[in-house]
Scaffold this active site. Sequence first.
Site, PDB file in Angstrom:
ATOM      1  N   ARG A 129       0.579  -1.051   0.042  1.00  0.00           N
ATOM      2  CA  ARG A 129      -0.004   0.092   0.025  1.00  0.00           C
ATOM      3  C   ARG A 129       0.649   1.244  -0.024  1.00  0.00           C
ATOM      4  O   ARG A 129       0.296   2.409  -0.134  1.00  0.00           O
ATOM      5  CB  ARG A 129      -0.892  -0.096   1.022  1.00  0.00           C
ATOM      6  CG  ARG A 129      -1.716  -1.258   1.288  1.00  0.00           C
ATOM      7  CD  ARG A 129      -3.024  -1.039   0.381  1.00  0.00           C
ATOM      8  NE  ARG A 129      -3.757  -2.219   0.231  1.00  0.00           N
ATOM      9  CZ  ARG A 129      -3.683  -3.288  -0.729  1.00  0.00           C
ATOM     10  NH1 ARG A 129      -2.813  -2.858  -2.071  1.00  0.00           N
ATOM     11  NH2 ARG A 129      -4.368  -4.282  -0.666  1.00  0.00           N
ATOM     12  N   THR A 239      -5.040  -6.591   9.737  1.00  0.00           N
ATOM     13  CA  THR A 239      -5.018  -5.185   9.622  1.00  0.00           C
ATOM     14  C   THR A 239      -4.450  -4.654   8.566  1.00  0.00           C
ATOM     15  O   THR A 239      -3.380  -4.225   8.558  1.00  0.00           O
ATOM     16  CB  THR A 239      -4.512  -4.553  10.974  1.00  0.00           C
ATOM     17  OG1 THR A 239      -3.263  -5.142  11.110  1.00  0.00           O
ATOM     18  CG2 THR A 239      -5.393  -4.648  12.513  1.00  0.00           C
ATOM     19  N   ASN A 258     -11.126 -10.418   8.124  1.00  0.00           N
ATOM     20  CA  ASN A 258     -12.311 -11.546   8.281  1.00  0.00           C
ATOM     21  C   ASN A 258     -11.756 -12.318   9.307  1.00  0.00           C
ATOM     22  O   ASN A 258     -10.491 -12.585   9.832  1.00  0.00           O
ATOM     23  CB  ASN A 258     -12.300 -12.494   6.992  1.00  0.00           C
ATOM     24  CG  ASN A 258     -10.764 -13.003   6.571  1.00  0.00           C
ATOM     25  OD1 ASN A 258     -10.302 -12.277   5.968  1.00  0.00           O
ATOM     26  ND2 ASN A 258     -10.302 -14.019   6.898  1.00  0.00           N
ATOM     27  N   ASP A 301     -15.712 -13.810   3.802  1.00  0.00           N
ATOM     28  CA  ASP A 301     -14.359 -13.128   3.759  1.00  0.00           C
ATOM     29  C   ASP A 301     -14.574 -11.431   3.491  1.00  0.00           C
ATOM     30  O   ASP A 301     -13.856 -10.644   2.560  1.00  0.00           O
ATOM     31  CB  ASP A 301     -13.701 -13.674   2.453  1.00  0.00           C
ATOM     32  CG  ASP A 301     -12.269 -13.040   2.172  1.00  0.00           C
ATOM     33  OD1 ASP A 301     -11.435 -12.928   3.241  1.00  0.00           O
ATOM     34  OD2 ASP A 301     -11.537 -13.134   1.215  1.00  0.00           O
ATOM     35  N   ASN A 387     -13.779  -2.978  -1.989  1.00  0.00           N
ATOM     36  CA  ASN A 387     -12.372  -3.771  -1.723  1.00  0.00           C
ATOM     37  C   ASN A 387     -11.686  -2.489  -0.895  1.00  0.00           C
ATOM     38  O   ASN A 387     -12.083  -1.830  -0.329  1.00  0.00           O
ATOM     39  CB  ASN A 387     -11.909  -4.589  -2.683  1.00  0.00           C
ATOM     40  CG  ASN A 387     -11.296  -6.008  -2.087  1.00  0.00           C
ATOM     41  OD1 ASN A 387     -10.192  -5.909  -1.538  1.00  0.00           O
ATOM     42  ND2 ASN A 387     -11.874  -7.011  -2.475  1.00  0.00           N
ATOM     43  N   TRP A 388     -10.141  -3.024  -0.907  1.00  0.00           N
ATOM     44  CA  TRP A 388      -9.221  -2.067  -0.267  1.00  0.00           C
ATOM     45  C   TRP A 388      -9.131  -0.879  -0.791  1.00  0.00           C
ATOM     46  O   TRP A 388      -8.686   0.225  -0.275  1.00  0.00           O
ATOM     47  CB  TRP A 388      -8.052  -2.817  -0.243  1.00  0.00           C
ATOM     48  CG  TRP A 388      -7.059  -2.993  -1.488  1.00  0.00           C
ATOM     49  CD1 TRP A 388      -7.416  -4.136  -2.336  1.00  0.00           C
ATOM     50  CD2 TRP A 388      -6.599  -1.978  -2.273  1.00  0.00           C
ATOM     51  NE1 TRP A 388      -6.685  -3.990  -3.584  1.00  0.00           N
ATOM     52  CE2 TRP A 388      -6.114  -2.611  -3.535  1.00  0.00           C
ATOM     53  CE3 TRP A 388      -6.224  -0.858  -2.045  1.00  0.00           C
ATOM     54  CZ2 TRP A 388      -5.415  -1.955  -4.610  1.00  0.00           C
ATOM     55  CZ3 TRP A 388      -5.434   0.205  -2.956  1.00  0.00           C
ATOM     56  CH2 TRP A 388      -5.074  -0.826  -4.229  1.00  0.00           C
TER      57      TRP A 388
END
Lengths: 533, 245
Positions: A129, A239, A258, A301, A387-388
């Site tokens: 990230r 995390t 999850n 998930d 999602n992310w």
Amino acid sequence: MKFVFFAVFSVSLFAQARLDPAALLQPLASSWPTYNGDYSGRRYSALSQINASNVSSLALAWVYRANPGSDQAGGGGNVPVIKSTPLEINGVLYFTVPDHVWAIDARSGRPIWHYEWKNSKGGWHIGNRGVGVSGNWLYFETPDCNLVSLNLKDGKERWHTEICDLDQFYYASVAPVIVRNHVITGVSGDDLDIPGYIESHDPATGALQWRWYTHPEPGDPEAQSWPNVEAMLHGGGMTWVPSTYDPELNLIYFGTGNPQPVIAGKARKGDNLYTECIIALNPDTGKLKWYFQPSPHDTHDWDAVQTPVLFDGEIKGEKRKLLAQASRNGWFFVLDRATGKSLVTSEFVKTNWAKEVNEKGQPVPNPRKEPKLDGVLVSPDQGGGVNWPPPSFNPETGLFYANAARAFSVYYLYEDDDKPEGWGGNDRGGWSEAMLQAIDYQTGKIRWSHKWPGNGGGVRSGLLSTAGKLLFAGDTNQNLVALDPEQGTPLWHAGLHAQMTNGPITYELDGVQYVVAAAGDSLYGFALNSAQR
Amino acid sequence: MRALCLLFAISASLCAQPGPRARQPIDPAAAARGKKTYLQYCINCHGSLAQGTEQGPDLVRSVVVLRDKLGSALGPALQKLPNHKTDLTQAQIVDLSHFLRDRVEYTAMNRHASRPPNVLTGNAAAGKEYFSAKCNECHSPTGDLAGIAGKFQPDELQQRLLFPRRKPIAVTVRALGAPPVSGTLERIDDFTVSLRDAGGEFHSWKRVAGVEVEIKDPLSRHHELLDEFTDADIHNLVAYLETLK
């Protein structure tokens, strides 16, 4: 509507590469000095040189293609994918793929230095990230579980320290967040039943300051959300995504992943706290302030790790310090960020897995939609409603934006014994359509929805709002698109060589505003030509 | 979370693998010998799958086992722990290590089905009734679906029923001052649309005022059904389709 401006970052224009830690509490100005630009997670920039009236003239300024030059470049010899959000500090962009960090000239896209974490010992190389920066130092995580500190000016390594255990199948992918004298790190991994945690490290030495596990301690009231201590201590909750921070309340906010086993939940009956929760912690002590769980007892998930976005606003006529999250399970939540009290709960895409919303504001799972041996049709799919990739909040429109998907798949249970472990099932197949959702935070209702034409499938790009009355997004067709944030009308686009893969950023240098986005292995920089500024 | 790996990676190798790169390779013969040792000395407390019982902890989740390399951690642990077999030979310990590593690797991979799921749990008669009411307009058990059960396994039938393979999408573009052009959709976004006509010619337009696009996706009804199906409908339909041998 009046918004209280949320204190955030800015960068002092030091002659050197240094980022003054004391400047981090100032409002976001012309730079992009952390993962979300500022502590709030809004991804809103006050820059407005590029605006709705001239965005049609926005043009390519430079392209930088990342070449890791090794077969461990986040892709085993394949093309790396930039999923990191670059930081822009004093004219330099810093970004990553797994095991690699680059510094490039933010004006020209020309390389300054490249650091490779050599001799990686393994771990999933699926994505990274990005970096965190404080003072003269840069911090990033490696797939093989190390936190590494580099010198900002030349990329020379200062130290590294282990933050997780590769043997237990953890790995590391999160962009560290710097809060005063704390380097906040997260961990990843969900192949085996291991507990998630978040840590704080000393910026000078890397020494551990505290670790907070994403499960209650045995004996805590919340421990009753698990059938037994063993299930709880092996219950997952990674995390995966960087935190946000409120300096006034001195709380960091992050989501947890999850529960484990992921799909087969038979041996973990209960809500499974603190998995799939939004968490508020004191960054000095690592002590829990409050939690809110978007997905009790998840078996799909659907990590609740999406950025908890902080802003101040009004709910039912009352001014509040708010936190909002569009969660992977397809639901949107607004909380009081001082207390964690739920204020708004709504679907931002239609789902089929919840039977009701309880008095705490949580969607309650319908047991009929838990994975089955013969399959059960569920929406969203494992990829989720989002999602992310990071969302955005625009204080001028009062709208929360999510690059979303409406998706279906069939969830199968593979392990039906009394104590399944690992995943014990999966989803398969699917159909989806992608759309950009503008959510009224006061009601949770969709103000506008822009369906991306063409290819189905989810989008994996983040969003950026600016005071230029623009919303930047990636579509499903390899375009970077600027839209009208009030109506969702596309105003401009640029065709990239691949679908966007990160959250776009903006910054201003020498009186020129840039917008930068990644697609696959390349960073693209856009700006107006001088006649249009 | 790592499902993203499958959704988004350019190739599977982008995802590398979980855990350390240098991991203990599993010798199946050694694992089989280790299983015999396990069954003889360990199963009573640690269970048939090494996942623990009330008498002994889960070994798949054991940090000692996860850090073990060919007995490096297992051997000392057996010597130290009370009520454990202390006179195993080094060869037996190595075999046991292979067996336990095999259990760990199996668990780490069990998101992948070891066998096709049994999806034939529905009522074929009810499926036939549903088919007659909702599917007959486009499909026929003696026409396009004749013998369909002989072509696909039941789980694949279920998937294709819900998520049919993409078919060419028909599109007509009407631009002001020009005759409409029809063909198969090549690509569409907010800014351009392109098609290939029946003669194989490629056409594209900017999507500006005056350019109208009409799309007919032959699978649109299937997509609508995703909101209408109950899980019982799905299982009944698969049971019915399975009769079309």
